[in-house]
Structure formats: C-alpha cells, structure tokens
Write a protein that holds these residues in place. Sequence first.
Motif, PDB file in Angstrom:
ATOM      1  N   HIS A  90       0.959  -1.238   0.048  1.00 54.99           N
ATOM      2  CA  HIS A  90       0.056  -0.152  -0.038  1.00 54.99           C
ATOM      3  C   HIS A  90       0.719   1.383  -0.034  1.00 54.99           C
ATOM      4  O   HIS A  90       0.406   2.260  -0.464  1.00 54.99           O
ATOM      5  CB  HIS A  90      -0.897   0.005   1.236  1.00 54.99           C
ATOM      6  CG  HIS A  90      -2.120  -0.754   0.917  1.00 54.99           C
ATOM      7  ND1 HIS A  90      -2.577  -1.224  -0.350  1.00 54.99           N
ATOM      8  CD2 HIS A  90      -3.097  -0.869   1.866  1.00 54.99           C
ATOM      9  CE1 HIS A  90      -3.767  -1.686  -0.135  1.00 54.99           C
ATOM     10  NE2 HIS A  90      -4.172  -1.761   1.225  1.00 54.99           N
ATOM     11  N   VAL A  91       1.991   1.288   0.827  1.00 54.33           N
ATOM     12  CA  VAL A  91       2.658   2.524   1.004  1.00 54.33           C
ATOM     13  C   VAL A  91       3.391   2.819  -0.472  1.00 54.33           C
ATOM     14  O   VAL A  91       3.353   3.977  -1.068  1.00 54.33           O
ATOM     15  CB  VAL A  91       3.790   2.168   2.054  1.00 54.33           C
ATOM     16  CG1 VAL A  91       4.756   3.318   1.895  1.00 54.33           C
ATOM     17  CG2 VAL A  91       3.124   2.296   3.375  1.00 54.33           C
ATOM     18  N   ALA A  92       3.739   1.680  -0.957  1.00 55.22           N
ATOM     19  CA  ALA A  92       4.324   1.894  -2.538  1.00 55.22           C
ATOM     20  C   ALA A  92       3.230   2.638  -3.530  1.00 55.22           C
ATOM     21  O   ALA A  92       3.636   3.401  -4.173  1.00 55.22           O
ATOM     22  CB  ALA A  92       4.936   0.645  -3.063  1.00 55.22           C
ATOM     23  N   GLU A  93       2.125   1.914  -3.213  1.00 56.93           N
ATOM     24  CA  GLU A  93       1.128   2.376  -4.381  1.00 56.93           C
ATOM     25  C   GLU A  93       0.726   4.047  -3.931  1.00 56.93           C
ATOM     26  O   GLU A  93       0.413   4.906  -4.785  1.00 56.93           O
ATOM     27  CB  GLU A  93      -0.579   1.920  -4.032  1.00 56.93           C
ATOM     28  CG  GLU A  93      -0.381   0.572  -4.696  1.00 56.93           C
ATOM     29  CD  GLU A  93      -1.607  -0.359  -4.210  1.00 56.93           C
ATOM     30  OE1 GLU A  93      -2.313  -0.288  -5.213  1.00 56.93           O
ATOM     31  OE2 GLU A  93      -1.883  -0.620  -3.087  1.00 56.93           O
ATOM     32  N   LEU A  94       0.481   4.379  -2.523  1.00 52.51           N
ATOM     33  CA  LEU A  94       0.471   5.684  -2.303  1.00 52.51           C
ATOM     34  C   LEU A  94       1.490   6.557  -2.781  1.00 52.51           C
ATOM     35  O   LEU A  94       1.123   7.531  -3.096  1.00 52.51           O
ATOM     36  CB  LEU A  94       0.256   5.547  -0.678  1.00 52.51           C
ATOM     37  CG  LEU A  94      -0.775   6.667  -0.030  1.00 52.51           C
ATOM     38  CD1 LEU A  94      -2.137   6.608  -0.537  1.00 52.51           C
ATOM     39  CD2 LEU A  94      -0.606   6.645   1.564  1.00 52.51           C
TER      40      LEU A  94
END
Lengths: 312, 422
Positions: A90-94
């Motif tokens: 998720h952090v990478a997507e954000l």
Amino acid sequence: MEVVVFSLLNGLLYGLLLFMLSSGLTLIFSMMGVLNFAHASFYMLGAYLAYAMGGQIGFWPALFLAPVLVGVAGALVERYGLRPVHANGHVAELLFTFGLAYLIEEIVKLFWGKQPVPYRVPDVLSQPIFTLFETTYPAFRVFMMVVALLMFGVLWLLLKRTRAGLMIQAALTHPHMVGHLGHNVPLIFMTVFGIGCALAGLAGVIGGAILVTEPGMAHSLGPIVFVVVVVGGMGSLTGAFVASLLIGMLQTFAIAVGASIGDLLRLVGIPVAPHGELTGITLAQIAPMLPFLLLVLILIFRPRGLMGARET
Amino acid sequence: MTAIDRALPAMRPVGVRSSPLAAVAPWLLGAAILLALPFVFPSRTGFTIMNAIGINVVFALSYNMLLGQGGMLSFGHAVWFGLGGFAAMHMMVAIDKLALPVPVFLLPLVGFAAGLLAGAVLGWPICRRAGTPFAMITLGIGELIAAAGLMFVTVFGGEEGIKGDRVVGPMLFGLDLGPQGGVYWFIAFWVFAAALAMWAFTRTPLGRLSLAVRDNPDRVPFIGYDPQRVRYLVFMVASGFAGLAGGMAAVNYEILTPQIFGALTSGNVLLMAFIGGLGAFYGPILGAVLIVLMQSMLSDYTEGWQLYVGLLFMGLVMFAPGGLASMVEGGARAVRRGDWRERAPAWASGALAFAVLAAGIVLLVELAFRAHGGGALRLAGLTLRPGDAMGWIIGIALVSLGAGLLRLLTRRGHDGDTARPA
C-alpha cells in the motif's frame, strides 16, 4: 435572506463540483484501499485538455472528448504504473500516486506554463439564466449542477441496477471470489480506474471554466476531495454525495457569516474582547480549516465515515 | 542470489555484531568529510548549499525514523519541523530582547523540545490509527496547522514571518555565528550529533520494536508490547528530531514564514527520504544531498528541475523501491562476496542504458520547455530548435533505445542495479 439564498446556491455549486471529483475517487479508493493522490491531477488534466482542444474544435466536442482522453490516460496509468507497483504494498501505491500528482503538475507547467490560461465557457452558457435579488445567475452554473446531478443519477443506476454494476460492486469487496467466478478482475479495476479518471476529467472541463485553470488547481482541491471521500465513507456513492454537499455548504456559509469567534462567545453570554488575537478570528478565516478538522475527527471517532460499510 | 536473499531489507540483521572498527569507521569517515568540506568548497555559495544540506539531512533522517523504521507514512512532517523552528526563533528573539545568557548554538535543543512536545500532544490522536488512515490524519493535521500558521500573526508572523538575529547571547566554543562559515560549524556539529543520536536510537529496544511494529503489528502484542504505544513513542522522537532540524533552519536563515508548514515541505522530505532509500540508515542522507544539490545547481540551468526530481522519484518507486541506498548495498554485498568482477559488466551496461534513456528524456523535456518562446538548445556543437523535427527525433530515438536496452537487460536476468527487486 439574500445572503442565505446565495450561500445556499454557491454551497450547492461547490458541493456538486466536489461530488463530481469524489464520485470516481470513492470507487477507486474502495478498490485499491489507497487514496489516489493524483485524482485531482486528472481533474486538472481535463481542464487543460478542454482548453487546448476547445480552441481547435469548440467547447461542445471538447466536453466529451477531453474526459474520454483523461479516462484513457487513467486506464493506462493503472495498467502500466499502478498494477506493477501493487505488489510492493500500500505504501508503494500511495507513493506512486503522490509522485504522479507531482509529475502531472510539472508536465502541465511544461506544456502550458506557470500562469493561468484563459479558459472560458462559450457565450451561450455565460449569459444569465435568472435574476435573484437583482443579481444575475450565470447559466453555466446551472449547467454544471445539472451535469453533476445527472452524473449522480446515472452512476447510481449503473452501480445498483445493471449487471456490470453488480460485478463492480462485488469486485470492490470480494475480488478473489469474483475472479473465481470467471470474471476478469484486473480488467474491471482498470475500467473503474479509467471511468473514475474520466469523471474527474469531466469535472475539470466544467470546474476549470468556473474556477481558474492553473497548475495549482489540483493542489487546491485535491486534499478536500480526500476529506469528502473519507467523511462520506469508503466506496459509498451516496455518502460521497452527502459529504460533498455538507462540506460545500460548511465552507460557503462559514465564509458568508462575518462573525468572529468573539462574537459567537458573546452571543452565548461570555464577555470577551472583540478584536483579540484569538477572539478576533472570523469564521471566514477558519473556513479553509473546517474540512480538515472534520477529516481528523471522523478518522478518529467514526473511521467508516458517514455511510461507509467498512473501515477506512 | 536467491529470492529470500534479495527480499531481505538492506539494513543489517539484528544481532549481527560487526567488529568495533567496522562500527566506528562510517562515523569517522562522516566526521572527516564534515571537517574537510569547508576547505574543498570555501565559497559563499558552497556554504549556503552545505548548510541547507545539513538541515535537510537531519530532517530526512527524522522522517525515515517514521517511514523507514516505523512504517508510518506521514504527509505532515513539516508541522514538527516548523513548530521546532518557530520555537527556536522565538527563543533567539528573547535572547536578544531579554539578554538571556543562553548561547544561540544550543537553540536546536529548544527546537527538539518543541517538536517532542508538539508530537506528544498532537501525536496522541494521530497515532491511534495506522496505515492509510494514519497517512490521511497526518495530511489533515498538516493542512490544519498550515492554515492556522497564517492565522496567528503574533506567533508565526503572518505573511512576513518572524525574523531573528543569530549574533546574540554568549558564544560557545568561541564560534562566531556571524559569517556563513561560522554557521557551517554549527550545522556540522548538529548534523553529526543528531545523526549519531538517531542511529543510537535504532539500537535501543524501542528502535528495534519499531521495526517489528512496521513488519508485523499483529505479532507484536504476543511478545507483550502495544504497537500503538510503540508507534506513539517513535512518533514523538521523530517529531523531536524534525524540530531540531527546524531549530537549525531558524539559526541558519534567521527568518521563518508560516509557508514552512506547507505541503511542499512535507512532500520534499518524503521525496528526499524515499529517493535516498528507506531501507538503510544512511539512505536519507544521500537523498537530502542529491535533492538539495538538484534544487540549487540544476535550477540555474533548467526550469524543469522539479520535473526531473519527479521522474527520478517515479522511476525509483516503480523499479527500485529501495532507493539509491539499495544500489550502494547491492554493490557492497557483491564486493563482500567477491563476485563483483562478474557483475561489473551487467552494471556497466545497465548504467549505460539508463544514461541513454535519461539523455533522451532530458532532451525531450528541454525541447518542450523551449517550445513556448525559448531559444534554441545548444549541445555539443549541435543547435536544436523546438520547431525542427530533428531534436524530437533524436530524443525519441534515445528514449526508445535506452528503454529497449533496459528491458533487454532485465529480461536476461542480469542482477544489476537496474534489475527489479523481487
């Protein structure tokens, strides 16, 4: 009376603009579980494309073509950008959407410069449609409200009453099950992302003409659209609609009311100095803070938002 | 290289004890660099840039404490930086006005205390949630404080900001903070002290626990710790160090405006930490150095420097989530294992392909910038005009060549820097 009516109208207008942006974002949000930072950037792209194309082919064709182009761009971003990054969490997507927002702003500056562009609506829509308290109301604003309401109606019917809508709803909450049933879930996600971006693009075509078309427009609206989605509740179209209107009204009324904190305190019987550092602050000054205050409170006390089924 | 091996974080595993010399060597090297820098770049511009780098190094390291070590993605880290800065600035004004016997040299400590305190108060509601809600709350708090900054004029100075004078109060170590060169020693001292303190923090039980909370918050309660509490404590410490960086900024710039709270500052520190690499302690240092250098040097040559920063960021997010530090680590591992000779050709060809791609992109971007009203682009005896097709063709050819080469190299499974981590 006059102030109330106009504040109502302006609040409605602003709220509906927010809804046009947040309707797509709320679907994308519940799909990815991650807020798309670049959503408002697609809104900006819509405005700039409509400006660029409007000069060549006129406003009406651009009204349809610009959102389609933005939607295609969105679908490509999902397919070749977001999907590979999804594996990294998720952090990478954000971070990806954060970087994309940054990049789109720079690309817009690259092609159209840092100054606002003179994007105007055609003459048919800029004439007044009715007069209220001796003030005219431009037709374009009514046009925008109609488009937004139509969008809400069509989207709602599409999601609740068609087979495709049912599939999308199912894929949002149970992607694996839908996949096992033989549907192409990645394709559904790409389509939803594309449609969401196209809706943002449409909002840009209209919003860019009412507000200003400039490289900062994404940043000025983006965070507020987040607030709408979080307050409305994840994946809830009705929630996004209600929250948009709520925030639209909240901000316009806070600006319209000239009272300061001190005035309000005196109203309830607490005598304070009228122009102190703290008590002299007017509600109009607080207005930009209100949505974020609401965001923080909602996230802490009611994480699923007004109408969301799941926690954010 | 196995898949497990590759998935390991770049940071050294817990419990591996290296020799004392190996532990001290990087710090000695760092100190030597800090001592040597002013003699290598003695110009005024040199000091200005080095001071800016120093402030951002501390700021980015404090950010990595949150994101890299704690798994907390914050979009409002500028709040603590700004609050620490303003606290130090008010103290500086007070030293002048009330003739307090406090040396300006110690002002970053005031910033640290202010950041810690603000982090303790505001961090309590913020840290009640993790993951995406945490990120959203920090965004909301960031916007709130940014709006409030303009509202309270006596505290934050409104549009004009607050000014101070750093040549007041008693001197410490006989250091005159008047000239930029004097400020450099002040910055260098605090960079070294803060970096050492933050590194020491990663070695404490709390620092170790924060890694556990990042990787598996569900398991942490099983060993008797409350993840929310761990996050809150780490958040407070990170806010404190951000405040310390703010205090350094207050002394260096002698003026602070509420703009410091803006999303730009928060976004910048995220870019620096990520580009440098979240997995290694020294990663954010690389990022801060690179971004500040790009900011100050590249902006002289091109309007598009921010675009290049954005492209670099996106490229790293997509293809090398470990940032610059993961490349350094990859190289160091190969040297340790002794197989760097076999890998060198793959690295070299990867770097070459990347250079070709980058050259193509730069050419296209520069041409596009000149398309409205700019002059021609002069490069290596070649004059390219945005009106001619020639420049565009060369640019597109370079981009396709570079991208094709990179694809070919990664397909063949070369484990170079450009290879996608598993």
